[in-house]
Design a protein around this motif. Structure first.
Motif, mmCIF file in Angstrom:
data_model
loop_
_atom_site.group_PDB
_atom_site.id
_atom_site.type_symbol
_atom_site.label_atom_id
_atom_site.label_comp_id
_atom_site.label_asym_id
_atom_site.label_seq_id
_atom_site.Cartn_x
_atom_site.Cartn_y
_atom_site.Cartn_z
ATOM 1 N N LEU A 5 13.969 2.814 2.077
ATOM 2 C CA LEU A 5 13.345 1.934 1.162
ATOM 3 C C LEU A 5 14.127 1.587 -0.103
ATOM 4 O O LEU A 5 14.661 0.833 -0.733
ATOM 5 C CB LEU A 5 11.836 2.122 0.859
ATOM 6 N N ARG A 6 15.173 2.629 -0.519
ATOM 7 C CA ARG A 6 14.880 2.783 -1.768
ATOM 8 C C ARG A 6 16.687 2.631 -2.076
ATOM 9 O O ARG A 6 17.172 1.624 -2.396
ATOM 10 C CB ARG A 6 15.463 4.105 -2.611
ATOM 11 N N LYS A 7 17.068 2.376 -0.689
ATOM 12 C CA LYS A 7 18.637 2.771 -0.092
ATOM 13 C C LYS A 7 19.173 0.947 -0.065
ATOM 14 O O LYS A 7 19.699 0.023 0.057
ATOM 15 C CB LYS A 7 19.236 3.540 0.545
ATOM 16 N N HIS A 8 17.774 0.135 1.069
ATOM 17 C CA HIS A 8 18.293 -0.856 1.497
ATOM 18 C C HIS A 8 17.338 -1.871 0.856
ATOM 19 O O HIS A 8 17.842 -2.942 1.307
ATOM 20 C CB HIS A 8 17.781 -0.341 3.264
ATOM 21 N N GLU A 9 16.399 -1.442 1.066
ATOM 22 C CA GLU A 9 15.142 -2.357 0.049
ATOM 23 C C GLU A 9 14.589 -2.033 -1.046
ATOM 24 O O GLU A 9 13.635 -1.992 -1.536
ATOM 25 C CB GLU A 9 14.118 -2.698 0.956
ATOM 26 N N PRO A 10 15.684 -2.331 -2.000
ATOM 27 C CA PRO A 10 15.716 -2.049 -3.384
ATOM 28 C C PRO A 10 14.726 -2.319 -4.155
ATOM 29 O O PRO A 10 14.345 -2.383 -4.378
ATOM 30 C CB PRO A 10 16.703 -2.171 -3.953
ATOM 31 N N GLU A 11 14.445 -3.917 -3.889
ATOM 32 C CA GLU A 11 13.278 -4.889 -4.477
ATOM 33 C C GLU A 11 11.978 -4.703 -3.713
ATOM 34 O O GLU A 11 11.171 -3.876 -5.290
ATOM 35 C CB GLU A 11 13.898 -5.805 -4.396
ATOM 36 N N ARG A 46 0.787 -1.503 -0.162
ATOM 37 C CA ARG A 46 0.000 -0.053 0.126
ATOM 38 C C ARG A 46 1.190 1.503 0.180
ATOM 39 O O ARG A 46 2.599 1.042 0.026
ATOM 40 C CB ARG A 46 -1.201 -0.018 1.135
ATOM 41 N N PRO A 47 0.424 2.674 -0.382
ATOM 42 C CA PRO A 47 1.447 3.289 -0.362
ATOM 43 C C PRO A 47 2.509 3.794 0.712
ATOM 44 O O PRO A 47 1.851 3.363 2.009
ATOM 45 C CB PRO A 47 -0.270 5.109 -0.236
ATOM 46 N N VAL A 48 3.451 4.135 0.912
ATOM 47 C CA VAL A 48 4.880 4.067 1.714
ATOM 48 C C VAL A 48 4.434 5.378 2.843
ATOM 49 O O VAL A 48 4.198 4.942 3.707
ATOM 50 C CB VAL A 48 5.283 4.861 1.041
ATOM 51 N N SER A 49 2.618 6.264 2.786
ATOM 52 C CA SER A 49 3.403 7.409 3.445
ATOM 53 C C SER A 49 1.971 6.481 4.661
ATOM 54 O O SER A 49 2.144 7.553 5.614
ATOM 55 C CB SER A 49 2.841 8.699 2.232
ATOM 56 N N TYR A 50 0.884 5.531 4.140
ATOM 57 C CA TYR A 50 0.419 5.101 4.564
ATOM 58 C C TYR A 50 0.494 4.291 5.767
ATOM 59 O O TYR A 50 0.355 4.918 6.893
ATOM 60 C CB TYR A 50 -0.756 4.470 4.377
ATOM 61 N N VAL A 51 2.179 3.438 5.345
ATOM 62 C CA VAL A 51 2.321 3.205 6.573
ATOM 63 C C VAL A 51 3.501 3.530 7.447
ATOM 64 O O VAL A 51 3.599 3.448 8.905
ATOM 65 C CB VAL A 51 3.081 2.001 5.501
ATOM 66 N N ALA A 52 3.713 4.751 7.004
ATOM 67 C CA ALA A 52 5.231 5.312 7.640
ATOM 68 C C ALA A 52 4.255 6.232 9.017
ATOM 69 O O ALA A 52 4.792 6.794 9.639
ATOM 70 C CB ALA A 52 5.164 6.944 6.836
ATOM 71 N N ARG A 53 2.939 6.265 8.836
ATOM 72 C CA ARG A 53 1.831 7.262 10.095
ATOM 73 C C ARG A 53 1.413 6.145 10.461
ATOM 74 O O ARG A 53 1.435 6.701 11.905
ATOM 75 C CB ARG A 53 0.959 8.197 8.932
ATOM 76 N N ALA A 98 11.181 -1.768 -2.902
ATOM 77 C CA ALA A 98 10.353 0.216 -3.300
ATOM 78 C C ALA A 98 10.880 -0.167 -4.820
ATOM 79 O O ALA A 98 9.103 0.541 -5.251
ATOM 80 C CB ALA A 98 12.063 0.925 -3.191
ATOM 81 N N ALA A 99 10.649 -1.316 -5.792
ATOM 82 C CA ALA A 99 10.743 -1.640 -7.081
ATOM 83 C C ALA A 99 9.380 -1.646 -7.390
ATOM 84 O O ALA A 99 8.410 -1.453 -8.114
ATOM 85 C CB ALA A 99 11.224 -2.286 -7.729
ATOM 86 N N ARG A 100 8.953 -2.843 -5.908
ATOM 87 C CA ARG A 100 7.138 -3.612 -6.276
ATOM 88 C C ARG A 100 6.672 -2.127 -6.193
ATOM 89 O O ARG A 100 4.633 -2.108 -6.634
ATOM 90 C CB ARG A 100 7.665 -4.449 -5.549
ATOM 91 N N LEU A 101 6.932 -1.386 -5.364
ATOM 92 C CA LEU A 101 6.252 -0.205 -4.834
ATOM 93 C C LEU A 101 6.072 0.781 -5.789
ATOM 94 O O LEU A 101 5.156 1.943 -4.770
ATOM 95 C CB LEU A 101 6.175 0.484 -3.621
ATOM 96 N N GLY A 102 6.360 1.257 -6.695
ATOM 97 C CA GLY A 102 6.551 1.813 -7.252
ATOM 98 C C GLY A 102 7.575 3.069 -7.389
ATOM 99 O O GLY A 102 7.743 4.145 -7.548
ATOM 100 N N LEU A 103 8.727 2.964 -6.097
ATOM 101 C CA LEU A 103 8.894 4.016 -5.930
ATOM 102 C C LEU A 103 10.154 4.651 -7.114
ATOM 103 O O LEU A 103 11.280 3.455 -7.117
ATOM 104 C CB LEU A 103 10.111 4.187 -4.844
ATOM 105 N N ARG A 104 10.994 5.516 -6.851
ATOM 106 C CA ARG A 104 12.019 5.275 -8.395
ATOM 107 C C ARG A 104 13.366 5.600 -7.336
ATOM 108 O O ARG A 104 13.591 5.937 -6.111
ATOM 109 C CB ARG A 104 11.093 7.342 -8.625
ATOM 110 N N PRO A 105 14.127 4.864 -8.488
ATOM 111 C CA PRO A 105 15.571 5.290 -7.854
ATOM 112 C C PRO A 105 15.889 6.091 -6.923
ATOM 113 O O PRO A 105 15.393 7.017 -8.064
ATOM 114 C CB PRO A 105 15.948 4.679 -8.812
#
Length: 386
Positions: free
Chosen positions: A355-361, A335-342, A363-370
């Motif tokens: 997530l981008r730095k240590h969980e790249p796979e 689900r959206p990262v912002s929801y989980v963060a809050r 992050a890619a599944r969630l649609g986060l850009r590098p």
């Protein structure tokens, strides 16, 4: 040190560290002022002075040697002859005390002279006004060849007292295990004596009388250790001790170290729970448990590698534990990262960066850009502002 090269008018040129050292020395002199006065104006022993002033004998002796060496040399009757007191030794090259050497010099010469060959060592001692046992012990340690040569001459002349000399069988048996342990390990005389349950003084005397080669070998080992480069834990030092923390220090930080190793608690929380000083614990970790510090910082490197830990940190153990629950939740229910963060009380942008730095796979599944390189990212932000 700069302060030793400056005149009293150059006080303003002293650094803050040098000023602090001067204040520390002043406090030290104030502490031992009464003890120094007693040592200078009376013939009272250091032990008695320490007891009277409520100070440690060892600490007082070390203080006098460092700051009032000229008083000690004067008491021992050692001439400085215009030299710096710090350069005048208390002991000769072969380990003799200068005072003892002067005290027994004439008696030793008499023992090595044909003029007194008809007298035994005790009789020579009486003639020169020294203690017979002390003279014999002094010669066993420093002039054993004179005693051996003297006995051979007396046997040739037929005036030997036929007393068997050398180590007694019961003494050899008493110290046999201790001698072997001292020979085959790097343990100190004190540690060996404690483990073998023998007298430390008696064991040391036994070594000095009958195992001088072993003592010379150990002395050379310590000398080589002193000349060695970077110290390694467990290695021998120049004073015969091993390079390792004191047992009291190990005990002091044992609980905090266990928490640092087995949990993801922050340093601040560990210190708060155990009550140990923060700076002391940090120094203890970096000096004696550097491998743990590197592991906790996510750094793959040799323990003795020279690197800046703060700049080389990767995935900190404490940070990984902080985000572990949120990351697992994202894996199970994307689900959206912002929801989980809050939901888990994290800052959204910081969590995304992690997530981008240590969980790249993930992050890619969630649609986060590098992650964008620093300069490029700054340029994009500037363009957007325009």
């Amino acid at each position: 040190m700069q302060e030793s090269r400056l005149s009293i008018e150059d006080l303003t040129q002293l650094s803050a560290k040098e000023r602090s050292r001067i204040r520390q020395r002043y406090a030290l002199h104030r502490r031992y002022e009464t003890a120094v006065a007693l040592y200078a104006d009376t013939n009272t022993s250091i032990r008695s002075i320490a007891a009277e002033c409520g100070e440690s004998e060892h600490a007082l002796r070390a203080y006098l040697r460092r700051y009032w060496r000229e008083l000690m040399l004067r008491r021992y009757g050692i001439e400085t002859e215009g030299k710096d007191a710090q350069e005048v030794p208390f002991y000769t090259a072969d380990g003799q005390s200068c005072l003892a050497h002067r005290k027994y010099k004439e008696a030793v010469q008499a023992c090595d002279s044909i003029r007194y060959i008809d007298l035994n060592v005790s009789q020579v001692a009486r003639k020169f006004g020294v203690n017979a046992t002390a003279l014999a012990n002094f010669m066993r340690v420093h002039y054993s060849e004179v005693l051996k040569r003297r006995e051979e001459y007396r046997i040739r002349l037929g005036i030997s007292d036929n007393i068997r000399r050398g180590v007694r069988p019961d003494c050899r048996e008493q110290y046999a295990a201790a001698v072997e342990l001292y020979r085959t390990t790097d343990m100190s005389v004190k540690a060996v004596a404690e483990q073998c349950k023998v007298s430390e003084g008696g064991f040391l005397q036994h070594l000095r009388f009958y195992h001088r080669d072993l003592l010379k070998e150990k002395k050379e080992t310590r000398r080589q250790a002193k000349l060695a480069g970077k110290k390694k834990r467990g290695a021998l030092l120049g004073n015969g001790r091993k390079y390792e923390p004191l047992p009291a220090t190990v005990q002091k930080y044992a609980e905090a170290l266990a928490m640092f190793r087995d949990t993801a608690l922050t340093m601040k929380e560990i210190v708060r729970r155990t009550g140990v000083p923060a700076e002391g614990f940090r120094f203890y970790l970096h000096k004696w448990h550097r491998a743990l510090v590197l592991e906790r910082s996510g750094i793959v490197a040799a323990e003795d590698a020279e690197l800046n830990i703060a700049r080389s940190r990767q995935r900190m153990k404490t940070v990984a534990a902080k985000y572990a629950e949120a990351i697992e939740s994202l894996r199970q229910h994307p689900r959206p990262v912002s929801y989980v963060a809050r939901e888990f009380g994290h800052h959204p942008e910081v969590f995304r960066s992690y997530l981008r730095k240590h969980e790249p796979e993930l992050a890619a599944r969630l649609g986060l850009r590098p992650a964008i390189a620093g300069k490029r990212k700054t340029a994009l932000v500037s363009d957007a502002e325009k």
